[in-house]
Design a protein around this motif. Structure first.
Motif, PDB file in Angstrom:
ATOM      1  N   THR A  19       0.902  -1.322   0.023  1.00 43.16           N
ATOM      2  CA  THR A  19       0.064   0.043   0.044  1.00 43.16           C
ATOM      3  C   THR A  19       0.859   1.246   0.139  1.00 43.16           C
ATOM      4  O   THR A  19       2.023   0.989   0.238  1.00 43.16           O
ATOM      5  N   GLY A  20       0.199   2.349  -0.408  1.00 47.37           N
ATOM      6  CA  GLY A  20       0.842   3.547  -0.319  1.00 47.37           C
ATOM      7  C   GLY A  20       1.416   4.121  -1.661  1.00 47.37           C
ATOM      8  O   GLY A  20       1.679   3.392  -2.742  1.00 47.37           O
ATOM      9  N   GLN A  21       1.572   5.297  -1.900  1.00 51.23           N
ATOM     10  CA  GLN A  21       2.056   5.974  -3.047  1.00 51.23           C
ATOM     11  C   GLN A  21       3.482   6.710  -2.836  1.00 51.23           C
ATOM     12  O   GLN A  21       3.734   7.268  -4.123  1.00 51.23           O
ATOM     13  N   LEU A  22       4.137   6.706  -1.807  1.00 44.09           N
ATOM     14  CA  LEU A  22       5.314   7.541  -1.573  1.00 44.09           C
ATOM     15  C   LEU A  22       6.296   6.525  -1.089  1.00 44.09           C
ATOM     16  O   LEU A  22       6.024   5.673  -0.214  1.00 44.09           O
ATOM     17  N   LEU A  23       7.552   6.960  -1.289  1.00 43.08           N
ATOM     18  CA  LEU A  23       8.783   5.984  -0.859  1.00 43.08           C
ATOM     19  C   LEU A  23       9.590   7.088  -0.183  1.00 43.08           C
ATOM     20  O   LEU A  23       9.996   8.048  -0.748  1.00 43.08           O
ATOM     21  N   GLU A  24       9.873   6.647   0.956  1.00 40.45           N
ATOM     22  CA  GLU A  24      10.890   7.516   1.922  1.00 40.45           C
ATOM     23  C   GLU A  24      12.227   7.212   1.446  1.00 40.45           C
ATOM     24  O   GLU A  24      12.760   6.206   1.246  1.00 40.45           O
ATOM     25  N   ILE A  34       5.837   6.952  -6.044  1.00 41.07           N
ATOM     26  CA  ILE A  34       5.970   5.618  -6.799  1.00 41.07           C
ATOM     27  C   ILE A  34       5.325   5.602  -7.966  1.00 41.07           C
ATOM     28  O   ILE A  34       3.928   5.934  -8.310  1.00 41.07           O
ATOM     29  N   THR A  35       5.584   5.345  -9.167  1.00 37.40           N
ATOM     30  CA  THR A  35       4.966   5.183 -10.474  1.00 37.40           C
ATOM     31  C   THR A  35       5.039   3.787 -10.833  1.00 37.40           C
ATOM     32  O   THR A  35       4.073   3.541 -11.773  1.00 37.40           O
ATOM     33  N   LYS A  36       5.722   2.909 -10.374  1.00 38.76           N
ATOM     34  CA  LYS A  36       5.680   1.481 -10.783  1.00 38.76           C
ATOM     35  C   LYS A  36       6.193   0.583  -9.978  1.00 38.76           C
ATOM     36  O   LYS A  36       7.160   1.005  -9.282  1.00 38.76           O
TER      37      LYS A  36
END
Length: 63
Positions: A19-24, A34-36
């Protein structure tokens, strides 16, 4: 390919794998979007299989 006795084939579950859309980031920079996302499988013969995950309902799913 013949199935080996007692061996199971890989099955990806029908549930979100992430889950999630961002990477620290590792450094002190801002989070990156995150795009892929891919599930990478390495085999004993040195091969590699990449399964792109699909983003749906705020999570990453097996296709």
């Amino acid at each position: 390919m013949a199935e080996l006795p007692g061996e199971d084939f890989l099955v990806l579950p029908p549930m979100p794998l992430a889950t999630g859309q961002l990477l620290e980031p590792e450094d002190d920079g801002p989070p990156v979007r995150i795009t892929k996302l891919e599930f990478v499988i390495s085999t004993e013969d040195g091969g590699e299989l990449r399964i792109p995950l699909v983003q749906r309902h705020g999570a990453w799913w097996a296709p």
